[in-house]
Design an enzyme around this catalytic site. Structure first.
Site, PDB file in Angstrom:
ATOM      1  CG  PHE A  57       1.344  -0.405   9.797  1.00  0.00           C
ATOM      2  CD1 PHE A  57       1.366   0.664   8.913  1.00  0.00           C
ATOM      3  CD2 PHE A  57       0.180  -0.626  10.534  1.00  0.00           C
ATOM      4  CE1 PHE A  57       0.263   1.504   8.763  1.00  0.00           C
ATOM      5  CE2 PHE A  57      -0.926   0.206  10.395  1.00  0.00           C
ATOM      6  CZ  PHE A  57      -0.881   1.280   9.508  1.00  0.00           C
ATOM      7  NE  ARG A  85      -9.394   4.206  -0.463  1.00  0.00           N
ATOM      8  CZ  ARG A  85      -8.514   3.994   0.514  1.00  0.00           C
ATOM      9  NH1 ARG A  85      -7.267   4.464   0.415  1.00  0.00           N
ATOM     10  NH2 ARG A  85      -8.849   3.313   1.578  1.00  0.00           N
ATOM     11  CB  THR A  91      -5.861  -1.564   3.100  1.00  0.00           C
ATOM     12  OG1 THR A  91      -6.593  -0.331   3.037  1.00  0.00           O
ATOM     13  CG2 THR A  91      -4.464  -1.305   3.593  1.00  0.00           C
ATOM     14  NE  ARG A 102      -3.734  -1.080  -2.239  1.00  0.00           N
ATOM     15  CZ  ARG A 102      -4.143  -0.143  -1.390  1.00  0.00           C
ATOM     16  NH1 ARG A 102      -5.368  -0.203  -0.883  1.00  0.00           N
ATOM     17  NH2 ARG A 102      -3.354   0.837  -1.051  1.00  0.00           N
ATOM     18  CG  ASN A 112      -0.847  -1.833  -0.039  1.00  0.00           C
ATOM     19  OD1 ASN A 112       0.097  -1.092  -0.269  1.00  0.00           O
ATOM     20  ND2 ASN A 112      -1.821  -1.511   0.803  1.00  0.00           N
ATOM     21  CD  GLU A 126      -3.447  11.668   0.477  1.00  0.00           C
ATOM     22  OE1 GLU A 126      -3.713  11.137  -0.625  1.00  0.00           O
ATOM     23  OE2 GLU A 126      -3.579  11.078   1.568  1.00  0.00           O
TER      24      GLU A 126
HETATM   25  P1  IDP Z   1      -4.735   2.551   2.254  1.00  0.00           P
HETATM   26  O1  IDP Z   1      -3.402   2.612   1.560  1.00  0.00           O
HETATM   27  O2  IDP Z   1      -5.639   1.519   1.632  1.00  0.00           O
HETATM   28  O3  IDP Z   1      -5.402   3.890   2.407  1.00  0.00           O
HETATM   29  P2  IDP Z   1      -4.127   2.726   5.122  1.00  0.00           P
HETATM   30  O4  IDP Z   1      -4.906   2.052   6.197  1.00  0.00           O
HETATM   31  O5  IDP Z   1      -4.250   4.208   4.988  1.00  0.00           O
HETATM   32  O6  IDP Z   1      -4.462   1.985   3.736  1.00  0.00           O
HETATM   33  O7  IDP Z   1      -2.604   2.349   5.359  1.00  0.00           O
HETATM   34  C1  IDP Z   1      -1.585   2.986   4.631  1.00  0.00           C
HETATM   35  C2  IDP Z   1      -0.594   1.960   4.154  1.00  0.00           C
HETATM   36  O8  IDP Z   1       0.082   1.418   5.270  1.00  0.00           O
HETATM   37  C3  IDP Z   1      -1.199   0.751   3.443  1.00  0.00           C
HETATM   38  O9  IDP Z   1      -1.469   0.972   2.080  1.00  0.00           O
HETATM   39  C4  IDP Z   1      -0.110  -0.271   3.634  1.00  0.00           C
HETATM   40  O10 IDP Z   1       0.948  -0.075   2.715  1.00  0.00           O
HETATM   41  C5  IDP Z   1       0.405   0.066   5.023  1.00  0.00           C
HETATM   42  N1  IDP Z   1      -0.241  -0.766   6.049  1.00  0.00           N
HETATM   43  C6  IDP Z   1      -1.464  -0.617   6.577  1.00  0.00           C
HETATM   44  N2  IDP Z   1      -1.734  -1.565   7.503  1.00  0.00           N
HETATM   45  C7  IDP Z   1      -0.616  -2.328   7.568  1.00  0.00           C
HETATM   46  C8  IDP Z   1      -0.260  -3.490   8.322  1.00  0.00           C
HETATM   47  O11 IDP Z   1      -1.007  -4.010   9.134  1.00  0.00           O
HETATM   48  N3  IDP Z   1       1.006  -4.008   8.093  1.00  0.00           N
HETATM   49  C9  IDP Z   1       1.871  -3.460   7.213  1.00  0.00           C
HETATM   50  N4  IDP Z   1       1.574  -2.378   6.474  1.00  0.00           N
HETATM   51  C10 IDP Z   1       0.337  -1.817   6.637  1.00  0.00           C
HETATM   52 MG    MG Z   2      -4.906   5.531   3.544  1.00  0.00          MG
END
Ligand code: IDP
Ligand code: MG
Length: 149
Positions: A57, A85, A91, A102, A112, A126
Site C-alpha cells: 500500500f 491514538r 487503523t 475513524r 482513515n 515526528e
Molecule cells: P496508523 O496510521 O494507524 O499508525 P499504520 O499501520 O502505521 O497505521 O499505517 C499507516 C497508514 O497507511 C494508515 O493510517 C493507512 O492510511 C495506510 N494503510 C495501512 N495499511 C493499509 C492497507 O492495507 N491498505 C491501504 N492503506 C493502508
Molecule cells: Mg503508524
C-alpha cells in the site's frame, strides 16, 4: 509533558472534519501546541512513512497524503500518545471502537482520516520532522489544574 504529532489527512480536510477532530482533542483535555495547514511534499511523505516503504500500500499511501492539503498539529498532555491514538481509533475503520474518529467518519483503511504517533519515541521524532522549535508554543492553560492531576 508528553507530546504527539497528529495530522488530519487530505480526506479529513476535504470532508470538512478539521474542526470536528480538533474539537474532540480539545474536549479530551489535550493542549494544542502547534498547527499548520500545509501541502505535503513527496520528500516529507516518504520520510514520514519511511517505515512502510516496500509494503503493497506504500505508493498509494504517498499519493494519498500528497494529494491535497493536510492539517499538521502537535498536541500535549499526560499520556498524549495513547490518548490520541484512542481518540482516532484502530487503523482499519471497521475495527475502530465506536466513538472514535475513524469509526465515526470512516470506512476504508486507505481513507482513515488521521495520523497519530504510535509511541512516545516516534512522537518526538515526528514532532521534530514536521515542526521547528519556533513553531511550537509553550503555554499554560487556566484549566490545566482541572485536567491534569
Ligand atoms: P496508523 O496510521 O494507524 O499508525 P499504520 O499501520 O502505521 O497505521 O499505517 C499507516 C497508514 O497507511 C494508515 O493510517 C493507512 O492510511 C495506510 N494503510 C495501512 N495499511 C493499509 C492497507 O492495507 N491498505 C491501504 N492503506 C493502508
Ligand atoms: Mg503508524
Amino acid at each position: 509533558m508528553e507530546r504527539t504529532f497528529v495530522m488530519v489527512k487530505p480526506d479529513g480536510v476535504q470532508r470538512g472534519l478539521v474542526g470536528e477532530i480538533i474539537a474532540r482533542l480539545e474536549r479530551r483535555g489535550l493542549r494544542l501546541v502547534g498547527a499548520k495547514f500545509m501541502a505535503v511534499s513527496n520528500e516529507m511523505a516518504e520520510t514520514h512513512y519511511g517505515i512502510h516503504k516496500g509494503k503493497p500500500f506504500y505508493n498509494g499511501l504517498i499519493e494519498y497524503i500528497t494529494s491535497a492539503p493536510v492539517m499538521a498539529m502537535v498536541w500535549e498532555g499526560v499520556n498524549a500518545v495513547a490518548a490520541v491514538r484512542q481518540t482516532m481509533g484502530a487503523t482499519r475503520p471497521t475495527e475502530a471502537a465506536p466513538g472514535s474518529v475513524r469509526h465515526d467518519f470512516g470506512l476504508e483503511v486507505g481513507r482513515n482520516l488521521t495520523h497519530a504517533s504510535d509511541s512516545v519515541e516516534n512522537g518526538q521524532g515526528e514532532v521534530a520532522l514536521w515542526f521547528s522549535e519556533d513553531e511550537l508554543v509553550d503555554w499554560k492553560r487556566d484549566t490545566d489544574r482541572w485536567i491534569f492531576e
